[in-house]
Design a protein around this motif. Structure first.
Motif, mmCIF file in Angstrom:
data_model
loop_
_atom_site.group_PDB
_atom_site.id
_atom_site.type_symbol
_atom_site.label_atom_id
_atom_site.label_comp_id
_atom_site.label_asym_id
_atom_site.label_seq_id
_atom_site.Cartn_x
_atom_site.Cartn_y
_atom_site.Cartn_z
ATOM 1 N N LEU A 106 64.650 39.487 -29.319
ATOM 2 C CA LEU A 106 64.374 40.265 -30.592
ATOM 3 C C LEU A 106 63.278 39.591 -31.304
ATOM 4 O O LEU A 106 62.841 40.255 -32.112
ATOM 5 N N VAL A 107 63.344 38.159 -31.341
ATOM 6 C CA VAL A 107 62.286 37.476 -31.990
ATOM 7 C C VAL A 107 60.887 37.699 -31.423
ATOM 8 O O VAL A 107 59.927 37.451 -32.172
ATOM 9 N N LYS A 108 60.700 38.296 -30.178
ATOM 10 C CA LYS A 108 59.519 38.483 -29.678
ATOM 11 C C LYS A 108 58.997 40.030 -29.929
ATOM 12 O O LYS A 108 57.848 40.281 -29.748
ATOM 13 N N ILE A 109 59.789 40.715 -31.007
ATOM 14 C CA ILE A 109 59.205 42.029 -31.344
ATOM 15 C C ILE A 109 57.870 42.032 -32.066
ATOM 16 O O ILE A 109 56.951 42.914 -31.859
ATOM 17 N N PRO A 110 57.583 40.980 -32.911
ATOM 18 C CA PRO A 110 56.294 40.809 -33.500
ATOM 19 C C PRO A 110 55.329 40.625 -32.418
ATOM 20 O O PRO A 110 53.865 41.319 -32.533
ATOM 21 N N GLU B 77 54.773 37.958 -22.591
ATOM 22 C CA GLU B 77 55.217 37.241 -23.631
ATOM 23 C C GLU B 77 55.953 38.494 -24.469
ATOM 24 O O GLU B 77 56.588 38.029 -25.345
ATOM 25 N N LEU B 78 55.747 39.762 -23.832
ATOM 26 C CA LEU B 78 56.529 41.032 -24.592
ATOM 27 C C LEU B 78 57.929 40.854 -24.481
ATOM 28 O O LEU B 78 58.724 40.146 -23.478
ATOM 29 N N PRO B 79 58.564 41.440 -25.398
ATOM 30 C CA PRO B 79 60.103 41.476 -25.250
ATOM 31 C C PRO B 79 60.664 42.040 -23.955
ATOM 32 O O PRO B 79 60.088 43.111 -23.695
ATOM 33 N N PHE B 80 61.649 41.620 -23.339
ATOM 34 C CA PHE B 80 62.355 42.120 -22.276
ATOM 35 C C PHE B 80 61.446 42.222 -20.951
ATOM 36 O O PHE B 80 61.637 43.095 -20.155
ATOM 37 N N LYS B 81 60.351 41.468 -20.890
ATOM 38 C CA LYS B 81 59.518 41.265 -19.722
ATOM 39 C C LYS B 81 59.791 40.364 -18.765
ATOM 40 O O LYS B 81 59.784 40.446 -17.638
ATOM 41 N N VAL C 61 51.582 54.429 -29.110
ATOM 42 C CA VAL C 61 52.695 53.554 -28.796
ATOM 43 C C VAL C 61 53.448 53.761 -27.493
ATOM 44 O O VAL C 61 53.816 52.932 -26.589
ATOM 45 N N TRP C 62 53.631 55.261 -27.239
ATOM 46 C CA TRP C 62 54.323 55.528 -26.046
ATOM 47 C C TRP C 62 53.686 55.238 -24.866
ATOM 48 O O TRP C 62 54.159 54.711 -23.823
ATOM 49 N N GLY C 63 52.254 55.356 -24.792
ATOM 50 C CA GLY C 63 51.457 54.977 -23.728
ATOM 51 C C GLY C 63 51.173 53.580 -23.493
ATOM 52 O O GLY C 63 51.327 52.913 -22.316
ATOM 53 N N PHE C 64 51.573 52.659 -24.621
ATOM 54 C CA PHE C 64 51.653 51.123 -24.544
ATOM 55 C C PHE C 64 52.904 50.845 -23.633
ATOM 56 O O PHE C 64 52.949 50.000 -22.793
ATOM 57 N N VAL C 65 53.861 51.385 -24.072
ATOM 58 C CA VAL C 65 55.233 51.274 -23.591
ATOM 59 C C VAL C 65 55.203 51.666 -22.216
ATOM 60 O O VAL C 65 55.826 50.799 -21.304
ATOM 61 N N VAL C 66 54.626 52.837 -21.836
ATOM 62 C CA VAL C 66 54.761 53.075 -20.291
ATOM 63 C C VAL C 66 53.722 52.071 -19.669
ATOM 64 O O VAL C 66 54.281 51.873 -18.433
ATOM 65 N N GLU C 67 52.743 51.689 -19.979
ATOM 66 C CA GLU C 67 51.864 50.867 -19.417
ATOM 67 C C GLU C 67 52.621 49.637 -19.184
ATOM 68 O O GLU C 67 52.335 49.081 -17.875
ATOM 69 N N HIS C 68 53.256 48.976 -19.906
ATOM 70 C CA HIS C 68 53.786 47.665 -19.839
ATOM 71 C C HIS C 68 55.230 47.618 -19.345
ATOM 72 O O HIS C 68 55.635 46.622 -18.907
ATOM 73 N N TYR C 69 56.106 48.680 -19.495
ATOM 74 C CA TYR C 69 57.280 48.715 -19.107
ATOM 75 C C TYR C 69 57.772 49.690 -17.943
ATOM 76 O O TYR C 69 58.678 49.385 -17.337
ATOM 77 N N PHE C 70 57.142 50.570 -17.817
ATOM 78 C CA PHE C 70 57.310 51.593 -16.698
ATOM 79 C C PHE C 70 56.368 51.894 -15.390
ATOM 80 O O PHE C 70 56.494 52.602 -14.811
ATOM 81 N N SER C 71 55.149 50.764 -15.471
ATOM 82 C CA SER C 71 54.403 50.955 -14.580
ATOM 83 C C SER C 71 54.366 49.913 -13.573
ATOM 84 O O SER C 71 53.355 49.457 -12.656
ATOM 85 N N GLY C 72 55.633 49.070 -13.576
ATOM 86 C CA GLY C 72 55.596 47.752 -12.799
ATOM 87 C C GLY C 72 54.926 46.644 -13.325
ATOM 88 O O GLY C 72 54.206 46.601 -14.627
ATOM 89 N N ASP C 73 54.934 45.675 -12.700
ATOM 90 C CA ASP C 73 54.206 44.448 -13.269
ATOM 91 C C ASP C 73 52.818 44.251 -12.589
ATOM 92 O O ASP C 73 52.506 43.829 -11.606
#
Length: 109
Positions: free
Chosen positions: A4-8, A49-53, A26-38
């Motif tokens: 949660l500290v990583k949210i900024p 460095e993003l949260p939950f990555k 924002v949704w496109g950013f989330v899809v690119e970084h969280y749902f497209s694999g590493d």
């Protein structure tokens, strides 16, 4: 809590992507970084460095409390329960409850 500290960092990296591509949502950013694999692209280290990555701060927390340090002594006591029922008293008085009061209606002819 460390995630949660990583949210900024999330919003700062979102602004970096918007500077490169102005139409980034924002949704496109989330899809690119969280749902497209590493995807290891040019900013992969920044993505980690993003949260939950990343899983570097994994802790093992148990919701069950530890057992007590000293054994607890439980003494079972058996008590005898005596139930006293009152004596039955017949309080029915046939003179008070006369059966002639309760009769069906009689035809008037």
């Amino acid at each position: 809590m460390i995630e949660l500290v990583k949210i900024p960092v999330f919003f700062a990296h979102l602004n970096e992507h918007r500077a490169e591509k102005p139409g980034t949502s924002v949704w496109g950013f989330v899809v690119e970084h969280y749902f497209s694999g590493d995807v290891k692209d040019k900013d992969w280290e920044r993505d980690m460095e993003l949260p939950f990555k990343s899983h570097e701060h994994v802790t093992n927390a148990s919701p069950v409390p530890p057992p007590p340090s000293q054994p607890q002594l439980t003494i079972a006591t058996h008590r005898q329960v005596v139930v006293v029922y009152p004596a039955y008293i017949n309080r029915f008085h046939p003179l008070i409850y006369h059966p002639d009061i309760f009769q069906p209606p009689k035809p008037v002819c």
